[in-house]
Write a protein that holds these residues in place. Structure first.
Motif, PDB file in Angstrom:
ATOM      1  N   SER A  15      -3.308   5.542   8.038  1.00  0.00           N
ATOM      2  CA  SER A  15      -4.259   6.611   7.652  1.00  0.00           C
ATOM      3  C   SER A  15      -5.541   6.012   7.671  1.00  0.00           C
ATOM      4  O   SER A  15      -6.719   6.750   7.732  1.00  0.00           O
ATOM      5  N   ASN A  16      -5.954   4.843   7.224  1.00  0.00           N
ATOM      6  CA  ASN A  16      -7.180   4.377   7.128  1.00  0.00           C
ATOM      7  C   ASN A  16      -8.089   5.032   5.904  1.00  0.00           C
ATOM      8  O   ASN A  16      -9.029   4.740   5.458  1.00  0.00           O
ATOM      9  N   ASN A  17      -7.090   5.659   5.016  1.00  0.00           N
ATOM     10  CA  ASN A  17      -7.536   6.025   3.889  1.00  0.00           C
ATOM     11  C   ASN A  17      -7.296   5.537   2.569  1.00  0.00           C
ATOM     12  O   ASN A  17      -6.411   5.645   1.792  1.00  0.00           O
ATOM     13  N   ILE A  18      -8.003   4.263   2.598  1.00  0.00           N
ATOM     14  CA  ILE A  18      -7.617   3.222   1.612  1.00  0.00           C
ATOM     15  C   ILE A  18      -8.885   2.902   0.920  1.00  0.00           C
ATOM     16  O   ILE A  18     -10.040   2.370   1.466  1.00  0.00           O
TER      17      ILE A  18
ATOM     18  N   LEU B  38       0.578  -1.300   0.005  1.00  0.00           N
ATOM     19  CA  LEU B  38       0.105   0.001  -0.082  1.00  0.00           C
ATOM     20  C   LEU B  38       0.886   1.446  -0.052  1.00  0.00           C
ATOM     21  O   LEU B  38       0.399   2.344  -0.500  1.00  0.00           O
ATOM     22  N   GLY B  39       1.953   1.324   0.489  1.00  0.00           N
ATOM     23  CA  GLY B  39       3.077   2.435   0.507  1.00  0.00           C
ATOM     24  C   GLY B  39       2.916   2.740   2.021  1.00  0.00           C
ATOM     25  O   GLY B  39       2.191   2.688   2.869  1.00  0.00           O
ATOM     26  N   GLU B  40       4.036   3.486   2.406  1.00  0.00           N
ATOM     27  CA  GLU B  40       4.440   3.681   3.924  1.00  0.00           C
ATOM     28  C   GLU B  40       3.507   4.709   4.271  1.00  0.00           C
ATOM     29  O   GLU B  40       2.938   5.734   3.667  1.00  0.00           O
ATOM     30  N   GLY B  41       3.033   4.337   5.432  1.00  0.00           N
ATOM     31  CA  GLY B  41       2.041   5.330   5.906  1.00  0.00           C
ATOM     32  C   GLY B  41       0.282   5.299   5.687  1.00  0.00           C
ATOM     33  O   GLY B  41      -0.485   5.815   6.202  1.00  0.00           O
ATOM     34  N   LYS B  42       0.227   4.435   4.610  1.00  0.00           N
ATOM     35  CA  LYS B  42      -1.213   4.591   3.974  1.00  0.00           C
ATOM     36  C   LYS B  42      -2.023   3.506   4.953  1.00  0.00           C
ATOM     37  O   LYS B  42      -3.245   3.986   5.195  1.00  0.00           O
ATOM     38  N   ILE B  43      -1.279   2.334   5.539  1.00  0.00           N
ATOM     39  CA  ILE B  43      -2.335   1.517   6.432  1.00  0.00           C
ATOM     40  C   ILE B  43      -2.688   2.282   7.484  1.00  0.00           C
ATOM     41  O   ILE B  43      -3.737   1.908   8.003  1.00  0.00           O
TER      42      ILE B  43
ATOM     43  N   PRO C 101     -11.495   0.618  -1.465  1.00  0.00           N
ATOM     44  CA  PRO C 101     -11.777  -0.967  -1.424  1.00  0.00           C
ATOM     45  C   PRO C 101     -10.884  -1.517  -2.628  1.00  0.00           C
ATOM     46  O   PRO C 101     -10.444  -2.704  -2.507  1.00  0.00           O
ATOM     47  N   GLU C 102     -10.733  -0.749  -3.582  1.00  0.00           N
ATOM     48  CA  GLU C 102     -10.039  -1.420  -4.748  1.00  0.00           C
ATOM     49  C   GLU C 102      -8.576  -1.631  -4.269  1.00  0.00           C
ATOM     50  O   GLU C 102      -7.913  -2.577  -4.675  1.00  0.00           O
ATOM     51  N   GLU C 103      -8.066  -0.612  -3.706  1.00  0.00           N
ATOM     52  CA  GLU C 103      -6.630  -0.627  -3.323  1.00  0.00           C
ATOM     53  C   GLU C 103      -6.418  -1.629  -2.142  1.00  0.00           C
ATOM     54  O   GLU C 103      -5.301  -2.619  -2.250  1.00  0.00           O
ATOM     55  N   TRP C 104      -7.369  -1.803  -1.535  1.00  0.00           N
ATOM     56  CA  TRP C 104      -7.211  -2.909  -0.374  1.00  0.00           C
ATOM     57  C   TRP C 104      -7.331  -4.288  -0.954  1.00  0.00           C
ATOM     58  O   TRP C 104      -6.516  -5.081  -0.647  1.00  0.00           O
TER      59      TRP C 104
END
Length: 347
Positions: free
Chosen positions: A37-40, A30-35, A42-45
């Motif tokens: 932030s909870n700003n993910i 996902l990239g550093e800090g993304k997980i 559904p497609e990224e997840w």
């Protein structure tokens, strides 16, 4: 309990691979800090979870132990030029190829279970493995002084073969791509660019094309195309396709399967003009050809029913029926290509 312990059910091999920490793996996808932030989305997840799942499966494949049953089934299904032939494989030839496949897996870093015990001959070990597989999969015929083994149920034997095929996928795709590029050259040289699709799978045409040079750039295009077609069939390494191709080509040159040439500053490859090179090239192609044939069958079934709409299961049945016709008239050499699950995946 004492009664149960008297029985000998064989051995259980447990292999432990490199650990994969879920949070660290997801953070990498996902990239550093993304997980945090909870700003993910559904497609990224979904893509991240799928990526971790493929990484786990890839590691499972790396530590999986190849059983004697898998080695024998792979040998029986790949070492004959004509897979629809009822001719068998002599005991000596079968033992030789079981050892070759075993050594090739070990060379690639794989783990292989022992074939029999120290007091067991190779032939006895093969007979023991065939007993584990059941009596209906392989036919034995006594001819002169040697037992000849013939695949009786290729579809069931392919189940065992598929448990070791991951060790050869990259080189198998390269070998099939080499075949395709060689076929283009020979057709062009013969002035025959209008091949009948129904003859594409004629196994008598499937030579290895030794000493016909293939440009690496052309080979890369074919490898990339075939990898995309078969992306739902196999789990590929996470490194780039360029790195994967270079590594596999280097390994094939080292093993005497391909020969590398340089001409006008460009790289060319050819099937090594030795008995080993031709045999190994055909072996690698034979592992992948049934999958290619399934996609070829599905594509031709679609072509035969333009503007006709039907549900997926009905289409799969139609493709299977069409495939049976092609198999029995000799246009489709591998009965394994008619596997219902494989057809549904191709669709």
């Amino acid at each position: 309990m004492a009664k149960i312990l008297k029985f000998k059910y064989g051995s259980i091999d447990v292999a432990i691979g490199k650990e994969i920490r879920a949070r660290a793996a997801l953070r990498e996808k996902l990239g550093e800090g993304k997980i945090e932030s909870n700003n993910i989305s559904p497609e990224e997840w979904r893509r991240a979870v799928n990526g971790v799942g493929y990484a786990v499966m890839y590691e499972c494949n790396n530590v999986q132990i190849a059983r004697p049953t898998a080695l024998i089934a792979t040998a029986l299904l790949t070492i004959r030029q004509d897979p629809s032939s009822s001719r068998g494989v002599g005991a000596k030839e079968l033992i030789k190829w079981v050892q070759i496949i075993r050594n090739e897996i070990v060379f690639r870093g794989g783990r292989v279970a022992q074939l029999g015990h120290s007091t067991t001959s190779n032939l006895e070990a093969i007979e023991q493995a065939l007993e584990v597989m059941g009596t209906n999969l392989v036919e034995r015929t006594k001819r002169q002084s040697e037992v000849v083994y013939s695949p009786k149920r290729r579809m069931e034997l392919s189940y065992y073969k598929n448990s070791v095929i991951h060790w050869f996928v990259e080189e198998g795709i390269i070998s099939c791509s080499m075949y395709a590029e060689i076929k283009k050259q020979t057709n062009s040289n013969n002035g025959n660019n209008n091949n009948n699709n129904n003859n594409y799978n004629n196994n008598s045409e499937r030579g290895t094309g030794s000493l016909i040079k293939v440009n690496k750039k052309s080979l890369f295009g074919s490898v990339q195309f075939l990898s995309r077609v078969l992306k739902y069939e196999f789990i590929f390494p996470t490194r780039s396709i360029n790195d994967t191709l270079d590594t596999a080509l280097g390994r094939m040159v080292e093993r005497g399967i391909l020969t590398r040439f340089e001409q006008d500053g460009e790289e060319f490859y050819a099937v090594d003009d030795t008995k080993k090179g031709r045999a190994m090239s055909h072996f690698l192609c034979s592992l992948i050809w049934p999958f290619i044939d399934t996609y070829w069958l599905v594509a031709n079934t679609f072509r035969s029913m333009l503007n006709i709409v039907m549900e997926e299961k009905s289409f799969a049945r139609r493709a299977t029926e069409y495939g049976n016709v092609l198999y029995f008239n000799g246009s489709l050499p591998y009965i394994e290509s008619l596997n219902t699950e494989a057809i549904e995946t191709a669709v």
